[in-house]
Enzyme design. Structure first.
Site, PDB file in Angstrom:
ATOM      1  N   SER A 193      11.338  18.788  14.907  1.00 31.94           N
ATOM      2  CA  SER A 193      12.782  18.650  15.092  1.00 31.94           C
ATOM      3  C   SER A 193      13.499  19.501  14.059  1.00 31.94           C
ATOM      4  O   SER A 193      12.954  19.808  13.004  1.00 31.94           O
ATOM      5  CB  SER A 193      13.187  17.180  14.930  1.00 31.94           C
ATOM      6  OG  SER A 193      14.594  17.047  14.903  1.00 31.94           O
TER       7      SER A 193
ATOM      8  N   TYR B  48      13.206   9.092  10.170  1.00 31.56           N
ATOM      9  CA  TYR B  48      12.925  10.103  11.189  1.00 31.56           C
ATOM     10  C   TYR B  48      12.790  11.487  10.564  1.00 31.56           C
ATOM     11  O   TYR B  48      11.817  12.209  10.826  1.00 31.56           O
ATOM     12  CB  TYR B  48      14.043  10.099  12.235  1.00 31.56           C
ATOM     13  CG  TYR B  48      13.841  11.089  13.357  1.00 31.56           C
ATOM     14  CD1 TYR B  48      12.960  10.810  14.399  1.00 31.56           C
ATOM     15  CD2 TYR B  48      14.534  12.301  13.376  1.00 31.56           C
ATOM     16  CE1 TYR B  48      12.779  11.723  15.434  1.00 31.56           C
ATOM     17  CE2 TYR B  48      14.357  13.208  14.412  1.00 31.56           C
ATOM     18  CZ  TYR B  48      13.471  12.921  15.440  1.00 31.56           C
ATOM     19  OH  TYR B  48      13.284  13.828  16.455  1.00 31.56           O
TER      20      TYR B  48
END
Length: 335
Positions: free
Chosen positions: A200, A213
Site C-alpha cells: 500500500s 495498518y
C-alpha cells in the site's frame, strides 16, 4: 540543513585526506576509477529507467506459470486471479472464505482457465505450511506468488485491541514470510520465479488513524526490498520481485476515508479493475515497484527529501491527518 551538508562535506574531505596520507596515490587512483565506473553504471540505470516511462517495455510470457493468489475470493485478489488466468496461468487461489473462492473458481473455469481453490487461514502458520505442501503435491511448483490478502481495522492505536493488531500483522505481513518460505526453495533451485506483494502507499507514508495498518504494510515493503537485495547478492537474478503500493481502491476496504485534495497527494481513488490490470502489467514487465497513481511517486519521494516538519505541514493541509476519522470500511474487509 545547510550546516548538516557542510559537516558531511568536511567529513568526506577529511576521509579523502586520510586515504591520501596513509595509502598513497596508487590506491586513490584505483578508488577513483572504481567510483567513476559505479557512477557511470548508476547513470546508465537511471537513463534506462527513464526510457521505460516513455518507450514500450518488453514483456515476459507467463503462460503455463503456476500462479498462487492469496485473498482471491473478492476484491483485487479476485480480479488479479481472473486476469492471470486469462494470460494462461494455471491458477491456485487461497482464501479463508471458501464459498467466495468457489464462485471465483467457476468464473475462471467458465473462461477456459485451470484453477485449484484452497481454503487457507493465513493467520495460522501451520495451516499455511500444510496447504502449501498440498499445492506442491497436487498442482506442482509455484512460479508466481502473489501475496495479496489484507485487512484494516481503521482505528487509532489506543482504540485497537491487541488481537486486532496481531491479526493485521499476521495477514498483512507475517503471512508473506510463511508463503515465501514455502515456495521460494523451488524458485531458488531453478533460479526462476516471481514474488508479488500487494502492499500500500500506506507502506511508504504514515497515516494517522491507521498505525497498525501502516506498520504492517511498511513491514511488507521492507520484506520485499531486503529479500530482493539478499537474493541478488547470491546471484539469483532470475527471481523477480514486484511491490505494489496503491492508494485507495474502491473495494469498500477504505470506505469513508476522505482527503481534501486527493489528486495532489496521490491518494486519488482507483477502480479495482484499473489496479488489477496495472498489477498484472507490472508482473509481465518485471517491474520492481508499482505505485498507483503515478502522482504518488512524487509525493513519496518528497517525504524523503523535505524536512519532516514541512512534510507534516503539507499532509495536514491536504487533510491526511483527519482522513481516517470518517472511516466506515465494510463488514468483511479482506482483499
Amino acid at each position: 540543513m545547510v550546516l548538516v551538508y557542510v559537516l558531511y562535506a568536511l567529513v568526506i574531505a577529511q576521509g579523502i585526506l586520510f586515504l591520501l596520507y596513509f595509502t598513497g596515490k596508487g590506491f586513490i587512483m584505483s578508488l577513483m576509477g572504481e567510483f567513476a565506473y559505479v557512477t557511470s553504471r548508476v547513470l546508465l540505470h537511471v537513463f534506462n529507467s527513464a526510457l521505460k516511462w516513455i518507450l514500450p517495455s518488453q514483456r515476459k510470457s507467463i503462460r503455463e506459470d503456476v500462479a498462487l493468489v492469496t485473498g482471491a475470493a473478492s476484491g483485487i485478489g479476485r480480479l488479479i486471479a481472473l486476469r492471470l488466468a486469462a494470460k494462461g496461468c494455471r491458477m491456485v487461489i487461497w482464501d479463508v472464505n471458501f464459498d467466495g473462492l468457489e464462485v471465483v473458481a467457476k468464473e475462471i473455469e467458465a473462461a477456459g482457465g485451470v484453477v485449484h481453490p484452497y481454503r487457507c487461514n493465513l493467520r495460522d502458520r501451520n495451516e499455511v505450511c500444510k496447504t502449501a505442501k498440498t499445492v506442491l503435491e497436487e498442482v506442482g511448483e509455484v512460479s508466481l506468488l502473489v501475496n495479496n490478502a489484507g485487512i484494516v481495522t481503521g482505528k487509532k492505536l489506543m482504540d485497537t485491541s491487541d488481537e486486532e493488531i496481531l491479526a493485521t500483522f499476521d495477514i498483512n505481513s507475517l503471512a508473506h514470510f510463511w508463503t515465501i518460505k514455502e515456495f521460494l526453495p523451488s524458485m531458488l533451485q531453478r533460479n526462476r520465479g516471481h514474488i508479488v506483494s500487494t502492499a500500500s502507499i500506506a507502506g511508504c507514508t504514515g497515516l494517522a488513524g491507521a498505525v497498525d495498518y501502516c506498520s504492517s504494510k511498511f513491514a511488507a515493503v521492507g520484506l520485499m526490498e531486503s529479500l530482493r537485495r539478499e537474493l541478488a547478492s547470491q546471484g539469483k537474478t532470475g527471481i523477480h520481485f514486484t511491490t505494489v503500493c496503491p492508494s485507495l481502491i474502491s473495494t469498500g476496504m477504505f470506505d469513508g476515508v476522505r482527503f481534501r485534495f486527493p489528486y495532489l497527494l496521490g491518494f486519488s481513488v482507483l477502480t479495482p479493475q484499473y489496479a488489477a490490470s496495472k498489477i498484472v502489467d507490472a508482473i509481465e514487465k518485471n517491474q520492481t515497484l508499482l505505485i498507483m497513481p503515478r502522482g504518488a511517486y512524487l509525493s513519496t519521494a518528497l517525504q524523503h527529501i523535505l524536512p519532516e516538519k514541512a512534510t507534516d505541514l503539507f499532509l495536514n493541509f491536504l487533510g491526511a491527518d483527519v482522513a481516517m476519522n470518517s472511516y466506515t470500511g465494510r463488514q468483511k474487509n479482506v482483499m
